[in-house]
Every structure is written in structure tokens, then in C-alpha cells.
Design an enzyme around this catalytic site. Structure first.
Site, PDB file in Angstrom:
ATOM      1  N   SER A   1     -28.176 -32.392   6.214  1.00 54.27           N
ATOM      2  CA  SER A   1     -27.555 -31.983   4.938  1.00 54.27           C
ATOM      3  C   SER A   1     -27.874 -30.524   4.634  1.00 54.27           C
ATOM      4  CB  SER A   1     -27.992 -32.890   3.789  1.00 54.27           C
ATOM      5  OG  SER A   1     -29.385 -33.092   3.759  1.00 54.27           O
TER       6      SER A   1
ATOM      7  N   SER B   1     -36.136 -38.525  10.684  1.00 55.88           N
ATOM      8  CA  SER B   1     -35.905 -39.932  11.036  1.00 55.88           C
ATOM      9  C   SER B   1     -37.216 -40.671  11.266  1.00 55.88           C
ATOM     10  CB  SER B   1     -35.021 -40.021  12.285  1.00 55.88           C
ATOM     11  OG  SER B   1     -33.740 -39.470  12.039  1.00 55.88           O
TER      12      SER B   1
ATOM     13  N   LYS C   1       2.269   3.098  -6.937  1.00 53.07           N
ATOM     14  CA  LYS C   1       2.006   2.411  -8.205  1.00 53.07           C
ATOM     15  C   LYS C   1       1.212   3.283  -9.182  1.00 53.07           C
ATOM     16  CE  LYS C   1       0.116  -0.867  -5.768  1.00 53.07           C
ATOM     17  NZ  LYS C   1       0.593  -0.381  -4.456  1.00 53.07           N
TER      18      LYS C   1
ATOM     19  N   VAL D   1       0.837  -1.197   0.000  1.00 54.00           N
ATOM     20  CA  VAL D   1       0.000   0.000   0.000  1.00 54.00           C
ATOM     21  C   VAL D   1       0.877   1.255   0.000  1.00 54.00           C
ATOM     22  CG1 VAL D   1      -1.774   1.263   1.272  1.00 54.00           C
ATOM     23  CG2 VAL D   1      -1.772  -1.228   1.276  1.00 54.00           C
TER      24      VAL D   1
ATOM     25  N   GLY E   1     -38.373 -34.098  12.162  1.00 54.23           N
ATOM     26  CA  GLY E   1     -39.108 -35.352  12.017  1.00 54.23           C
ATOM     27  C   GLY E   1     -38.619 -36.229  10.885  1.00 54.23           C
TER      28      GLY E   1
END
Length: 632
Positions: free
Chosen positions: A545, A478, A40, A36, A476
Site C-alpha cells: 500500500s 506478512s 493576444k 501561441v 516482513g
């Protein structure tokens, strides 16, 4: 009057001669980079100003802007020529990559002004990807900094072999040669450690113009070239690219009518002639070149860098993203690689997650494994790591969903350089270089068996399916999955239930609940589910998931129509009320980290095949609805 006509004719002749000369000048692409405030933008502005590439109206605007921002000393703030964004002018920094064109009597130039701030390193990589030379700026007062090392390493990694060390602001240290020599010595030690064999040091002052376009009387002790002189003289490797074997990635299939079919692209390396034998990869089909077509007419030969349309002597399949190569010297084809990855996103890389990988005109799905190591840009040490954070550079195994033609990046930027794109946000999150194909990718082949998946399914008199139930903990999943399997069993269907908690007791007991571990958890379950579907089973899964990309990854493992996503839609408030395992209470108390819905996100499906609203139907009703849709 005749004299006027003669004068006009001479002027026109001079213009034509100038344009002809200008057209055949070589083009050098270079970047300015460093830390910085190293100057440039000021350097590029000075180059444009001294090359007389600024129009009078631009100059007037520049002078007015310079007065407004309060430039000290000089009447012109040269950095304003390239700092085009409002935020850049307000803060006095570079954020985006600014490209500028200028020309001298000897050469044309395109320069990229790249940001120095660490958070914008991604933009520096973008600018460096097409550059032939890098000007590394160093503030003479500060010496070599971390960002100087990072940009130097990235420039060398990306394949830039011409390096200029511009020690800027020499006017602020009294043009002291000892300061210059010390910085050059420090940089030489670092450069040698990363493989930079040679570089050109130049003492400059962007503000005062010392040693930029003309030699400065303030540095009588310096006898090297001035910056512009070096830029005009540096040798380009265009001839070397033409001597390599022929390669051209296909960018577009040109089919304007039934009488013409050609394959358009820019030749990456080598040269091609009418009648040459070529090979199309990854298919491996061979043919001959019948025509080389351009906007200016047909050619007998084309070389690296030219944009052409190639026509084949035979009707063979070839599409966008494939690579046309010399028949006897083709490129490699593989789907597993060792790659160097530069991470460019604020969020950490997630090992095992599928990203889009774009290499040339081809886009494929790819997974990056946990890095083998990360590189410390200060010491070049190889550090152990589990992921890459912003600006991290590491080496990892990369796996694509299909075989792709490639060359190591050291041999071809076009066929070895890639970017990674997040599938959900479409943001570019990383860039990388293919180093080599892994041997196991070449030595491991799919073993064909006589009993097919269709035969397995026919023996069971059913269509294989993966019924993928997703939803929050306590939704719910499972319970419903268990009821579905019981109902299918009564119908003499062959099933298997994969439950999230059960799988973590065995197959995935080594995984935790970080984002990366969750991704790997689903990947493994997806592979198991795919194998079970190959055996002809109806596979029922019950996993939170939480990420769409991983559910899409599993969908992609299976034939079309065999993945059924079931969204067990339960509001977070309702799931917390149930909290049968007491997990939400622990998460709210800070005793359970990375819990979905609390301190880890859940991405609901966009278009699931089945949606279950558990606030309106019982688990029994939900199971009946699923069965009715699966087996009409």
C-alpha cells in the site's frame, strides 16, 4: 470669486454625474485565447491604449521597455502592458493569466489575457471560468491550429456562448479578403461540430490597430462591427440568471453575537424576498427568510449576483457549503455523477485515487473512475483511454464521500463546476463539470438491518479493528501479520488475515501493478476489510500500500479508532538484502516494472499508530509489541 465657486460646483456636479453613470454601467468579462503568438497580449494592450486607460508614467515606462526589447516598426510594444512576469517579457510569451480593467462610455470591461502554450492550458481554463465572452485569436498567416480548436472547445464547454473570431495580423497578409474568408469558413466547420451555433468574425491587426476601436480603411470589403463596438453591444444574460429558481451557496455563517445569526453568500441564480419559503440542502430542512442584510442596510428583495446575508425565521442547522434554495424548486442531491474532467497536471490522473473536490464553498473527498472516453479536440472523436494526461478532456464517473447539492453545469456554473485538488501536494490538478447524477445514486439506498455491527462485536466479546501493515516488499509484513494472528487466536480473538499476494490470486487477480491498479487494489481490500470489521472481526492486512492517500481512504471508511496503521519500517537496502522472492533483482534488471522502491515510489506514513523498526527487533518481538498496544 463667486464665479470660481460656481465653476467648482459645476465640476463637482459633473464628477458626481460621471461617477453615477459609471457605477450603473454593465460589466462584461471576456478572455482572449488562441494559439501561441497569435497576438493576444498585443490586442489587449491596444484596447487599453486606445481606450486611454494608460497613465502618463505607465506610457513612459512602456516606451522605454519597448526600446529595450527592440520593438520593430511601432514605438510601443503593446504586449508589455499585460505580460507582467519577467519570464514572459524575456520569452515574448504569456504564462500566467493577466486581468486588466478598462471602460468606455457604454460599458466596463474585465479582460483576461490567457496563455497560448499547450502546457499552460490550465491557466486558460481559469480565465474562462468567469468570462461571458471569448475572443479567439487566429494568426492570418497560420489559420486554424490545434490550440485554436482546444481553446474554442474549452470555452464552449465551460459555458461561454459569445464567441468572437479575431483574425489577427491581417497587415502581414496584405489585408487579403480571401485569406479572411478561408479562415472563417474553416472555423465555421469546426465550430458547428462542437455545438457553437454562432460567432462574430472580425479582421484585425493588433499592432496597427485595424478594426479594433475604429474602422480601418485597409478593409473596405468588411462591413461588420469593429471589435470594441461588438464588445459594447453584446447582450449579457444577467436577466436570465435572475429568472431561474433561487439558489445561494453558503460561504460563511455570520454570528457576531448571540442576537444575530445569518448565512452569507452570493446569490447564484434567481431572487429572494423577505417571507419566502426556502429549503436548506442537503438536510432538506425548510424555513422562511426573516431578513436580507447587506452592508448598506436591509433589503426587501435580492437578486442573482448580489452578496447578502440571509436570516431564517427558525433555528435550523445550516453551515458553510450547504445550499439555500427555493423550497418548492430545490436542487438535486447525489453522490455519484457523470462528469466531464479537464486534467491540468503534468502527472497523469490516477483512477480510483481520492482527491479533494471543491464545488463552490464546499470541499468533499471524491474518486474519479477510469474515464469512459477521452475527447480528441481536433476531430471530436471519443477515444478509449485508461487515464487522462496533461490537458486531456474526458468523461468519467465521479463519486463523492457524501451527498452534495448540485445542478448540472449547463444550468449553473456555481453549483455544477468543480476543481480537483491533490490531497498530498494541495495542487489543483483538474477542473470539471457535473453533467448529471447517475440513476443508481438515486435508486440505491443503504438497507438497514436489525443486527448491528455493535451486536456482532458484542457476540465476539471484542472491539473490531483493522490492523493495516504497510512497508516495502521484504520488510516482513506478512511474517509479522501471521504471528499477530496466531497470538490473537490463542487469546480466543476472532480474526482474519488479508495478505497482499493471497488477495491477488482471487479478488484482485485482474489487476496489475500500475499506479491506477495499485489504487484499485487497496480500494477493494479496504471495502472487504470494512465489511469484516462490521462483522465484529479483527482484520489484519499485509499490503505494501505505497500511497498515503489510499491508506487515508481506507481509514476514512471506518469509525474513528478502528483503523490502526502499522509501519513496518525497513530501509530499502535491508529489504534488498533479504529479497526472499527475488523481486528486487528482477526490478533492478528491468524485468519487473512499477516495483515499489525501484521505479515506483513508496510514501512512508507521517504518523502511524505503531512503528516497527525491523533492524532492531525480531518478528516475534514486533508481534508482541503490537499485541501489547492492541490489548493492554
Amino acid at each position: 470669486m463667486n464665479e470660481i465657486y460656481k465653476t467648482d460646483a459645476l465640476i463637482a456636479e459633473d464628477i458626481d454625474q460621471y461617477l453615477e453613470t459609471h457605477q450603473h454601467k454593465t460589466m462584461l468579462r471576456f478572455i482572449t485565447c488562441g494559439s501561441v503568438d497569435d497576438g493576444k497580449s498585443t490586442l489587449i494592450g491596444r484596447l487599453l491604449y486606445d481606450s486611454k486607460m494608460i497613465f502618463e508614467d505607465q506610457l513612459a515606462t512602456l516606451e522605454a521597455d519597448s526600446k529595450r526589447v527592440g520593438t520593430q516598426g511601432e514605438a510601443i510594444d503593446f504586449a508589455l502592458l499585460v505580460d507582467g512576469l519577467a519570464a514572459e517579457r524575456e520569452q515574448g510569451i504569456t504564462i500566467d493569466v493577466a486581468y486588466r480593467f478598462f471602460a468606455t462610455e457604454k460599458r466596463k470591461f474585465i479582460v483576461a489575457d490567457t496563455p497560448g502554450h499547450e502546457q499552460y492550458t490550465r491557466n486558460m481554463v481559469t480565465g474562462a471560468s468567469t468570462a461571458d465572452l471569448a475572443v479567439i485569436l487566429v494568426d492570418a498567416r497560420k489559420g486554424i491550429l490545434t490550440q485554436t480548436r482546444r481553446h474554442s472547445y474549452l470555452a464552449h464547454l465551460i459555458g461561454i456562448r459569445h464567441i468572437v473570431l479575431a483574425v489577427n495580423k491581417m497587415d502581414l497578409v496584405g489585408y487579403d479578403p480571401a485569406v479572411f474568408d478561408r479562415i472563417v469558413a474553416d472555423y465555421r466547420d469546426f465550430a458547428q461540430s462542437i455545438g457553437i451555433a454562432d460567432f462574430t468574425p472580425v479582421p484585425i491587426s493588433g499592432l496597427a490597430g485595424d478594426n479594433i476601436t475604429t474602422r480601418s480603411d485597409n478593409t473596405p470589403w468588411y462591413d461588420g462591427p469593429v471589435l470594441l463596438e461588438h464588445l459594447e453591444a453584446v447582450e449579457l444574460n444577467q436577466t436570465a440568471e435572475q429568472l431561474k429558481p433561487f439558489r445561494m451557496p453558503v460561504q460563511w455563517v455570520n454570528r457576531p453575537n448571540l442576537d444575530f445569526r445569518g448565512f452569507a453568500g452570493t446569490i447564484a441564480t434567481g431572487q429572494v424576498k423577505v417571507g419566502d419559503d426556502v429549503r436548506v440542502l442537503p438536510s432538506g430542512k425548510t424555513t422562511k427568510i426573516s431578513r436580507i442584510v447587506t452592508m448598506d442596510g436591509d433589503l426587501d428583495m435580492a437578486v442573482a449576483g448580489q452578496a447578502v446575508t440571509l436570516c431564517f425565521a427558525d433555528e435550523i442547522d445550516c453551515s458553510r457549503g450547504q445550499v439555500i434554495t427555493a423550497a418548492k424548486k430545490p436542487v438535486e442531491v447525489a453522490d455519484q455523477f457523470e462528469a466531464t474532467v479537464i486534467w491540468m497536471e503534468d502527472d497523469d490522473m490516477v483512477p480510483g485515487r481520492a482527491y479533494w473536490l471543491k464545488i463552490g464553498p464546499q470541499t468533499v473527498s471524491a474518486v474519479v473512475a477510469q474515464p469512459k472516453y477521452q475527447i480528441n479536440v481536433n476531430t471530436m472523436e471519443h477515444l478509449a483511454c485508461k487515464t487522462l494526461d496533461l490537458n486531456g478532456i474526458g468523461v468519467a464517473t465521479l463519486t463523492t464521500d457524501r451527498e452534495i447539492p448540485f445542478e448540472p453545469y449547463t444550468e449553473s456554473r456555481d453549483l455544477g463546476g468543480f476543481i480537483l485538488i491533490d490531497k498530498m501536494t494541495n495542487r489543483t490538478v483538474g477542473a470539471g463539470l457535473l453533467n448529471f447524477a447517475l440513476r443508481r445514486a438515486q435508486n440505491i439506498h443503504w438497507q438497514a438491518t436489525d443486527i448491528s455491527r455493535e451486536h456482532h462485536a458484542a457476540m465476539k466479546n471484542q472491539k473490531p479493528l483493522v490492523l493495516w501493515m504497510t512497508g516495502l516488499s521484504g520488510s516482513g509484513k506478512s511474517t509479522i501479520a501471521n504471528l499477530v494472528e496466531k497470538k490473537l487466536a490463542r487469546m480466543n480473538r476472532h480474526t482474519f488475515l488479508l495478505d497482499g499476494d493471497n488477495v491477488r490470486h482471487g479478488l484482485n487477480k485482474d489487476l496489475g501493478f500500475t499506479e491506477a491498479d495499485r489504487v484499485e487494489n487497496i480500494r477493494r481490500v479496504g471495502e472487504v476489510a470494512r465489511l469484516m470489521a462490521d462483522a465484529g472481526l479483527i482484520v489484519i492486512t499485509a499490503f505494501i500500500s505505497p500511497f498515503r492517500s489510499e491508506r487515508d481512504m481506507v481509514r476514512g471508511m471506518l469509525p474513528a479508532g478502528e483503523f490502526v496503521e502499522v509501519f513496518v519500517d525497513t530501509p530499502l537496502e535491508e529489504a534488498e538484502k533479504r529479497d526472499v522472492k527475488g523481486l528486487y533483482a528482477k526490478a533492478r534488471a528491468g524485468e519487473l516494472k512499477n516495483f515499489t522502491g525501484i521505479d515506483s515510489p513508496y510514501e512512508a506514513p507521517d504518523a502511524p499508530e505503531i512503528r516497527i523498526d525491523t533492524t532492531r527487533m525480531s518478528p516475534e518481538e514486533a508481534a508482541d509489541m503490537i499485541i501489547a498496544k492492541l490489548i493492554p
